[in-house]
Design a protein around this motif. Structure first.
Motif, mmCIF file in Angstrom:
data_model
loop_
_atom_site.group_PDB
_atom_site.id
_atom_site.type_symbol
_atom_site.label_atom_id
_atom_site.label_comp_id
_atom_site.label_asym_id
_atom_site.label_seq_id
_atom_site.Cartn_x
_atom_site.Cartn_y
_atom_site.Cartn_z
ATOM 1 N N ILE A 85 0.839 -1.203 0.000
ATOM 2 C CA ILE A 85 0.000 0.000 0.000
ATOM 3 C C ILE A 85 0.872 1.250 0.000
ATOM 4 O O ILE A 85 0.639 2.197 -0.757
ATOM 5 C CB ILE A 85 -0.948 -0.008 1.211
ATOM 6 C CG1 ILE A 85 -1.941 -1.165 1.104
ATOM 7 C CG2 ILE A 85 -1.702 1.321 1.316
ATOM 8 C CD1 ILE A 85 -2.824 -1.332 2.318
ATOM 9 N N LYS A 88 2.249 2.699 -3.133
ATOM 10 C CA LYS A 88 1.349 3.456 -4.001
ATOM 11 C C LYS A 88 1.204 4.914 -3.565
ATOM 12 O O LYS A 88 0.565 5.699 -4.259
ATOM 13 C CB LYS A 88 -0.036 2.798 -4.016
ATOM 14 C CG LYS A 88 -0.029 1.321 -4.401
ATOM 15 C CD LYS A 88 0.555 1.101 -5.788
ATOM 16 C CE LYS A 88 0.537 -0.369 -6.151
ATOM 17 N NZ LYS A 88 1.130 -0.615 -7.491
ATOM 18 N N VAL A 89 1.763 5.263 -2.411
ATOM 19 C CA VAL A 89 1.685 6.648 -1.926
ATOM 20 C C VAL A 89 2.977 7.353 -2.318
ATOM 21 O O VAL A 89 4.034 7.104 -1.738
ATOM 22 C CB VAL A 89 1.497 6.703 -0.400
ATOM 23 C CG1 VAL A 89 1.421 8.148 0.085
ATOM 24 C CG2 VAL A 89 0.242 5.941 0.013
ATOM 25 N N MET A 128 -4.317 3.375 -6.362
ATOM 26 C CA MET A 128 -4.598 4.631 -5.670
ATOM 27 C C MET A 128 -4.342 5.784 -6.628
ATOM 28 O O MET A 128 -3.594 5.655 -7.607
ATOM 29 C CB MET A 128 -3.713 4.785 -4.427
ATOM 30 C CG MET A 128 -3.967 3.715 -3.359
ATOM 31 S SD MET A 128 -2.846 3.855 -1.960
ATOM 32 C CE MET A 128 -3.320 5.458 -1.309
#
Length: 301
Positions: A85, A88-89, A128
């Motif tokens: 996760i 993806k930031v 995202m």
């Protein structure tokens, strides 16, 4: 290694600074014995250094190697899922940790757990919204916020580039962008981090500067008006994915909106096209109508 030295490592890791005499009193041994223990710990690579003088002592290095994680199989899988996760930031603070942790910790795991992680990666996809422009200053801003230190930024706005002296409260990631609320003299301003061209720490520290969490709990004293919207069935479905209008109920939405945010709110409503209608207040309805007229006028010959 004996129990005393293991306990000393835990004490050293948990304290900012200590003296050999304090440790000697703690373990009821001589200062000389403690100094031999400290020499041994340094020889085996424990990150320790000494400060001379009346107020000196021993201190652990700031970027010391911390104890390894002890995780179960399920926790290890969860950790790598969180790393997926975070990948993806964009421009995540202290970014090097993602690839370093993934490679180093993965390599230390049993082969069957590595196989489980590889299998998990082939069965999950996380998508995202990505930043449109890089925001390379997230780490510097976050460190300044933690130390409550003033920064000088060069900020690119619609009116050109301008410098600001600020005390940042922290940063948050929302809808694909990093944001920085900060105190500018007696005002609180909100900045898009990707529009910041440069960050420089200017020195002054103000311990009264709130954290991001404290600022988020501060009452909003701006003048507001109640907004009432009516969505079509399709518009209500779209609104469910919107961070502001997601509380739509029975195709209607109502809430208090600061007057100064009406221009921003009107532009958000334009995106819904004919699937939303402003029932009140007239001021917001007029703002939406004006935007619609401006859109039509640009196509007139």
């Amino acid at each position: 290694m004996n129990e005393r030295r293991l306990t000393m490592m835990r004490i050293i890791d948990s304290r900012k600074k200590f003296t050999a005499r304090e440790l000697a009193e703690r373990f009821n041994v001589s200062v000389r014995t403690i100094q031999r223990d400290l020499d041994y710990l340094q020889q085996i690579g424990f990150p320790l250094y000494s400060e001379q003088g009346a107020h000196g002592g021993y201190r652990a290095l700031e970027n010391r190697i911390l104890p390894p994680l002890q995780l179960t199989r399920s926790e290890a899988l969860g950790l790598f899922l969180m790393l997926e996760i975070l990948e993806k930031v964009p421009d995540f603070p202290f970014d090097a940790i993602r690839s370093h942790l993934a490679v180093q910790y993965y390599g230390s795991l049993p082969s069957d757990v590595q196989t489980n992680i590889d299998q998990m990666r082939s069965h999950i996809s996380i998508r995202m919204i990505q930043l449109y422009e890089p925001a390379p200053w997230t780490t510097e801003i976050l460190e300044a916020a933690i130390t409550k230190q003033q920064i000088r930024i060069a900020y690119r706005s619609a009116n050109g580039e301008k410098e600001h002296n600020l005390y940042p409260f922290g940063i948050y990631f929302e809808n694909g962008y990093w944001y920085m609320p900060a105190r500018n003299e007696d005002k609180v301003l909100l900045f898009r981090v990707d529009r910041i061209q440069n960050v420089e720490r200017t020195g002054p520290v103000d311990l009264e500067v709130p954290s991001l969490a404290e600022w988020g709990q501060t009452p909003d004293n701006r003048e507001t008006a109640e907004v009432l919207l009516r969505f079509s069935s399709f518009g209500a479905r779209l609104a469910k994915d919107d961070p502001i209008f997601h509380t739509v109920t029975d195709d209607h939405w109502s809430g208090q909106v600061p007057l100064e945010e009406f221009p921003f709110t009107a532009r958000k409503l334009i995106r819904f096209g004919p699937d939303v209608q402003v029932l009140s207040p007239p001021r917001l309805r007029d703002a939406v109508l004006q935007l619609l007229r401006d859109s039509i006028d640009q196509y007139k010959e």
